[in-house]
Design a protein around this motif. Structure first.
Motif, PDB file in Angstrom:
ATOM      1  N   CYS A   6       0.951  -1.301   0.086  1.00  0.00           N
ATOM      2  CA  CYS A   6       0.188  -0.126  -0.103  1.00  0.00           C
ATOM      3  C   CYS A   6       0.876   1.235   0.091  1.00  0.00           C
ATOM      4  N   HIS A   8       0.309   4.144   0.760  1.00  0.00           N
ATOM      5  CA  HIS A   8       0.041   5.089   1.654  1.00  0.00           C
ATOM      6  C   HIS A   8       0.443   4.678   3.033  1.00  0.00           C
ATOM      7  N   CYS A   9       0.073   3.237   3.240  1.00  0.00           N
ATOM      8  CA  CYS A   9       0.757   2.584   4.369  1.00  0.00           C
ATOM      9  C   CYS A   9       2.194   2.593   4.480  1.00  0.00           C
ATOM     10  N   HIS A  60      -7.650   0.185  -0.296  1.00  0.00           N
ATOM     11  CA  HIS A  60      -7.283  -0.532   1.143  1.00  0.00           C
ATOM     12  C   HIS A  60      -8.450  -0.563   2.279  1.00  0.00           C
ATOM     13  N   CYS A  64      -6.130   1.492   5.745  1.00  0.00           N
ATOM     14  CA  CYS A  64      -6.288   3.040   5.682  1.00  0.00           C
ATOM     15  C   CYS A  64      -7.213   3.682   5.013  1.00  0.00           C
TER      16      CYS A  64
HETATM   17 ZN   LIG Z   1      -3.111   1.563   3.340  1.00  0.00          ZN
END
Ligand SMILES: [Zn+2]
Lengths: 103, 1009
Positions: A6, A8-9, A60, A64
């Protein structure tokens, strides 16, 4: 079960946390009322189904809650890259895909 | 019972621990360390099954997972029944009870044998398709009979009392297989400090080291295995899993390991410290690197009557002798095309039994093992093969002949040799199954006459599966791969010093699969390729003659590889035969796909703890305990348990619902509405976002007001609805349908994140935080007035579609004046942990009004009387707002082209004959139409005739005094007053009048009081 990074994570997580959302980079026409029926129909209903590299939208969902894109090989199921919405893929069909660090 | 085939010394069994067991009702004895198969062989049990199609007697062929015949039904009691257990992989325990799965009424005197010996002639490949598929209506009858006769095992009729686990695991290096290559790899990787998991499917780890004739560092090979396992046991980052099968290899190095924790102890998990142990555990492993050390399966040769009990693969003979101290016969003939199989003859000779001859397909066998056989004066017949076995329930002799492999013919006179056991070896097939699970196609290698795994990222094959079957090579291959894998996962691995093993000189193997017979394959006695599915060489020939050229088609036509063994033993032979018939090479013929699971897995292990109440999580509202206490019947709505109705005394559902409906219409009722989805929306662009999301306009909604909203997908079809309240200028509280809550939140995130990231707006689910209690009915205001003193409930100050914050029953509340019944209604929202207090207070004050709890069924009737839709009941993803008659809820003039707007002017969405929502009034006022009933326009029923719609909701209304329904009908809005017809499956035809979907209080006076 896919192992998905991911963006973002900034972590690999199990496929169970994600939901696939179909082909990526489907832009909604900016002036829908000006679009012809054919243009609107194409936007609504027509999707690619390539054998090989495919740019996909993923969510996700159990993480998130952010959407992101993935470039995935529909034959080998290798994910060549994931990138944020609004970014362009760095691996595209027809090019050498040996940049392939799975990020 | 005597164990007549047991040797006095040797083997890895414990003679001090005799174990009794029962097979097909007969008592036997074996020893701890036996498998069921070795114990049966020790007792001289030749026939363990009847074959699937021809009902021929079958014996044990192999010693591992590839065994096709010794498939048993296990279990002493009904609850303990397990079908399709391979006797070769089942450890013996005291009291074990097993039976053959095939063979009806029993294996020795088989009814189907009579039919099979005659019927076999009628049963060529494709027989099932050709014979039983027409007429299709008779198939269920045939199938029942065929299944009973074939007897593919049966499931228990009682619930399984055992428990099963799942565990998620992560490791740097997963080593699958604990033979020489796997042990060397695990040791090399583990010494680096990497997290290593080593699994092996057998009772004891060591693989071929446990029955090897070779010495490692001058000691028996098994001693080296023991030393490695002892070292691994001391390393904290290493997990060693014996009795654990890697049964599925999935994407990105995700491997499922099926660990059998108690199945070697008893047929039901024994207790430990008063608790039932976990019977089996599924490890879900995400591995950095996978080392595949799965070894090889030996290929039997395909010759006539090669299925008569007493036929074994050569390696299994060695395993039974050296590991289990069982010699499965007295007089052995070995038929081989390679050196390695000579071990079987040498081991047999070591055991003091007679080796009648070694029949070698090669003209000039040459190698260390060959020389050892010569030195013992064992007769070697070169350039020849066993072409036919004789005997019925046990081999009595073989026919041996000189053969011409290239010309595929018998090239000399036939000699008959008396014997009771035939060991054969056509070569060694790498166990590529797991690699094939990932989609990687196996690749043929001429030098080893076998397929090796295709490339899988992050996977390294080692040892036999890598074409390096010789012990000295396997150890080196494994150690190097273990070191490299640890390094790739970031560890520094010191080089492992390899133990000393003498090199065994071996001659080149010959490529022999099917052995030619003096007669052509079609006329020779049967030559079995896949014994479990009774597929013969002649059958494959026939398939190719009938035009099946793809190996996948040949498989389906003949059934090859479709058994529970997935054709582990026979597939390569079958491919070689197809290749010969098609005059092409084996790689041109292709390989077949293997799929999980590698060996059968019980459903218990697959389900783990995810069964019964844990199968799917259930959601309960804060008021659930009250509902239970008051006798509610529940309905599952998504994962929610909602009260369906609250019967009093002996009331039927119908009676309860009628009573609840009347209470709401005449006084006051209460619904637990907490399951509605609730989403907080905040941010300066929240209002603009709602304008784009909903079909109707939100620009003018003031603080303190609510509005009903309809949501479409961008194709113009209704996806959800609900009421949204304006809490503050930049703050809204949205409700969604109970089932749609999660999808709507995802939907909002999708549009915000991918289309309109410039909007400043935030969403959060608050479904569980608020409890919602809807009081409905003419007395709702009077009741609520007794519980609040800071909210003005008067009609002029608290209008329909207003909301107010205040105190109800002493706790902070938001009260929404909205109605899903058409009655005067207040929906009281409080923090969920205050819900029971408020609910109870309402009942305390409500007694004098006859406050009546009602469930979802009454809610449905009341809303349907008002023509209120339920998304998912009146809609199915193909209904536009106009189809539902909800034009009033569509803001065509909104400036932004909201989601769904453009699609509403597409020609298809503008069609006048689209299905539209209508009401139906059955001509028989007592008749409640079936929901889902099809609607036609003509009374005279003919087939086919056009269907114009269906019933979506249907109830009996105590308020109206008759039955009524909602339906969708083509062009329905133009059909008011027409009669339509509803043909039923039983031949009756109902009639109903098309009416407005609003049956009650069409002007809406009751909710505005
Ligand atoms: Zn994420």
């Amino acid at each position: 079960m896919l192992h998905i990074y991911c963006p973002h994570c900034a972590e690999y997580r199990e496929e169970e946390e994600f939901r696939p959302k179909g082909e990526a980079h489907i832009a909604r026409p900016v002036a829908p009322e000006a679009a012809s029926d054919e243009e609107w129909g194409t936007y609504l209903f027509f999707r690619k189904n390539p054998r090989g590299l495919h740019h996909e939208l993923w969510y996700h969902a159990a993480g998130c809650r952010k959407f992101f894109n993935a470039t995935r090989d529909t034959v080998s199921y290798q994910i060549l890259e994931t990138y944020k919405v609004g970014q362009k893929p760095s691996v595209v069909a027809g090019q050498s895909s040996n940049k392939g660090a799975a990020k | 019972m005597s164990q007549q085939n047991r040797l006095g010394t040797g083997g890895r069994i414990d003679r001090s621990r005799p174990l009794r067991f029962t097979f097909n009702g007969v008592d036997y004895q074996g020893f701890a360390g036996d498998t069921l198969a070795s114990a049966l062989l020790a007792n001289g049990v030749d026939v363990v099954n009847r074959s699937f199609k021809y009902s021929r007697p079958r014996g044990i062929v192999a010693a591992g997972a590839e065994e096709p015949n010794a498939i048993v039904q296990l279990g002493a009691s009904e609850a303990a029944q397990v079908p399709n257990v391979r006797a070769t992989q089942q450890a013996l325990y005291g009291g074990l009870v097993a039976a053959s799965t095939n063979g009806w009424p029993n294996v020795d005197r088989d009814l189907m044998g009579v039919i099979g010996s005659v019927g076999g002639k009628f049963m060529p490949p494709g027989f099932y398709y050709k014979t039983f598929m027409a007429p299709a209506s008779l198939w269920p009858k045939y199938e029942k009979y065929i299944r009973k006769a074939a007897g593919l095992g049966r499931v228990p009729k009682e619930a399984d009392p055992d428990i099963y686990d799942h565990i998620n695991r992560h490791c740097d290096v997963l080593v699958i297989g604990a033979g020489p290559a796997g042990l060397a790899a695990a040791l090399a990787a583990a010494r680096s400090g990497a997290r290593v998991i080593l699994c092996d499917e057998q009772e004891e780890m060591g693989g071929s080291l446990l029955d090897s004739r070779e010495l490692v560092d001058g000691r028996p090979a098994s001693a080296w295995a023991a030393a490695v396992l002892a070292e691994l046991a001391t390393l904290p980052e290493v997990l060693v899993l014996p009795r654990t099968t890697a049964n599925g290899y999935h994407d990105h190095n995700f491997v499922t390991l099926h660990e059998r924790r108690t199945e070697h102890l008893a047929d039901l998990a024994p207790s430990l410290n008063g608790r039932r142990q976990v019977r089996a555990r599924m490890h879900r492993v995400r591995a950095g690197e996978v080392i595949l050390a799965t070894g090889t399966h030996e290929r039997p040769l395909v010759f006539s009557n090669n299925d008569v009990p007493g036929n074994l693969v050569a390696g299994a003979v060695s395993t039974y002798i050296r590991r289990y101290a069982v010699v499965p016969g007295r007089r052995l003939v070995l038929s081989t095309a390679n050196d390695h199989a000579y071990r079987a003859a040498l081991d047999w000779h070591d055991a003091g039994r007679e080796v009648v001859a070694i029949v070698d397909a090669r003209e000039h066998p040459e190698g260390d093992l060959v020389n050892e056989a010569r030195a013992r004066n064992i007769r070697i017949i070169p350039g020849s093969a066993v072409i036919e076995a004789q005997g019925k329930k046990r081999v009595s002799a073989v026919q041996v002949a000189r053969i011409d492999i290239g010309g595929f013919k018998v090239a000399g006179r036939v000699e008959t040799l008396a014997c009771d056991t035939i060991a054969t070896s056509g070569g060694y097939s790498p166990v590529v199954h797991l690699a094939a699970h990932t989609g990687a196609r196996p690749e043929w290698r001429d030098d080893i006459l076998g397929f090796v795994p295709g490339k899988v990222p992050g996977m390294t094959p080692v040892g036999g599966v890598h074409g390096k079957g010789a012990l000295i090579e396997a150890l080196a291959d494994g150690a190097a791969a273990g070191t490299a894998a640890a390094q790739r996962t970031g560890f520094t691995a010191p080089a492992v010093e390899l133990p000393k093993v003498a090199k065994v000189r071996e001659g080149k193997a010959a490529a022999l699969y099917q052995v030619p017979h003096v007669k052509p394959a079609m006329r020779a006695p049967k030559q079995f390729v896949d014994p479990q599915n009774d597929v013969t060489a002649a059958g494959i020939e026939l398939a190719t003659r009938e035009g099946f050229e793809s190996i996948e088609h040949v498989k389906r036509y003949t059934g090859m590889g479709f058994g529970t063994d997935q054709g582990k033993l026979g597939n390569i032979n079958g491919m070689a035969i197809a290749a010969r018939c098609l005059k092409q090479t084996i790689p041109q013929t292709g390989t077949t796909v293997f799929r999980p699971n590698y060996t059968p897995v019980t459903f218990g292990a697959i389900a783990g703890r995810n069964c019964r109440e844990f199968f799917d999580p259930r959601r309960f509202t804060a008021l659930h305990a009250w509902h239970v206490e008051h006798g509610a019947k529940f309905e599952e709505v998504g994962q929610w348990m909602r009260p369906w109705y609250f019967p009093r005394g002996n009331e039927s559902m119908h009676e309860a619902v009628q009573r609840e409906c009347r209470a709401v219409r005449e006084s006051v009722g209460i619904l637990d509405a907490s399951t509605l989805g609730k989403i907080e929306i905040q941010g300066k662009d929240a209002r603009e976002f709602l304008n784009r999301l909903y079909t109707n306009a939100w620009t003018k909604l003031d603080v303190g007001k609510c509005r009903y909203g309809l949501m479409c997908k961008d194709d113009g079809m209704v996806m959800d609805d609900g009421v949204t309240a304006c809490i503050a200028e930049n703050h809204f509280h949205m409700t969604t349908t109970t089932g749609g809550a999660a999808a709507v939140l995802d939907w909002m995130e999708l549009w915000h994140q991918t289309e309109w990231p410039e909007l400043e707006v935030y969403f959060n689910s608050v479904t569980d935080h608020w409890a919602a209690m809807a009081i409905n009915g003419p007395n709702a205001r009077k009741l609520l007035a007794e519980l609040t003193d800071d909210i003005d409930l008067s009609g002029e100050n608290f209008k329909f579609m207003d909301w107010r914050a205040g105190t109800v029953a002493g706790v902070p509340a938001r009260v929404y004046r909205i109605s899903f019944t058409g009655e005067l209604s207040f929906e009281i929202n409080v923090q969920a942990n205050h819900a029971l207090h408020v609910w109870q207070a309402l009942f305390d004050k409500g007694e004098k009004y006859g406050l009546t709890p009602y469930g979802t069924e009454t809610m449905h009737v009341l809303r349907a009387e008002k023509g209120f839709i339920i998304v998912g009941q009146e809609t199915d993803g193909s209904m536009t707002p106009e189809d539902l008659g909800m034009q009033w809820c569509v803001g065509y003039k909104k400036p932004f082209s909201w989601i769904g707007r453009r699609a509403l002017t597409r020609p298809d969405t503008k069609r006048e004959d689209r299905k539209q929502l209508v009401g139906l009034k059955p001509l028989d006022p007592q008749l409640v139409l079936d929901e889902g009933a099809q609607i036609v326009l003509e009374k005279e029923i003919r087939i086919p005739m056009p269907m114009v719609g269906h019933v979506t909701s249907s109830y009996f209304s105590p308020t109206l005094g008759h039955a009524f329904a909602l339906a969708v009908v083509k062009g329905g809005s133009q059909r008011m007053g027409q009669t339509v017809y509803l043909p039923m499956a039983d031949g009756r035809v109902h009639a109903a009048e098309v009416v407005s979907p609003v049956f009650y209080d069409a002007e809406g006076a009751r909710q505005h009081v």
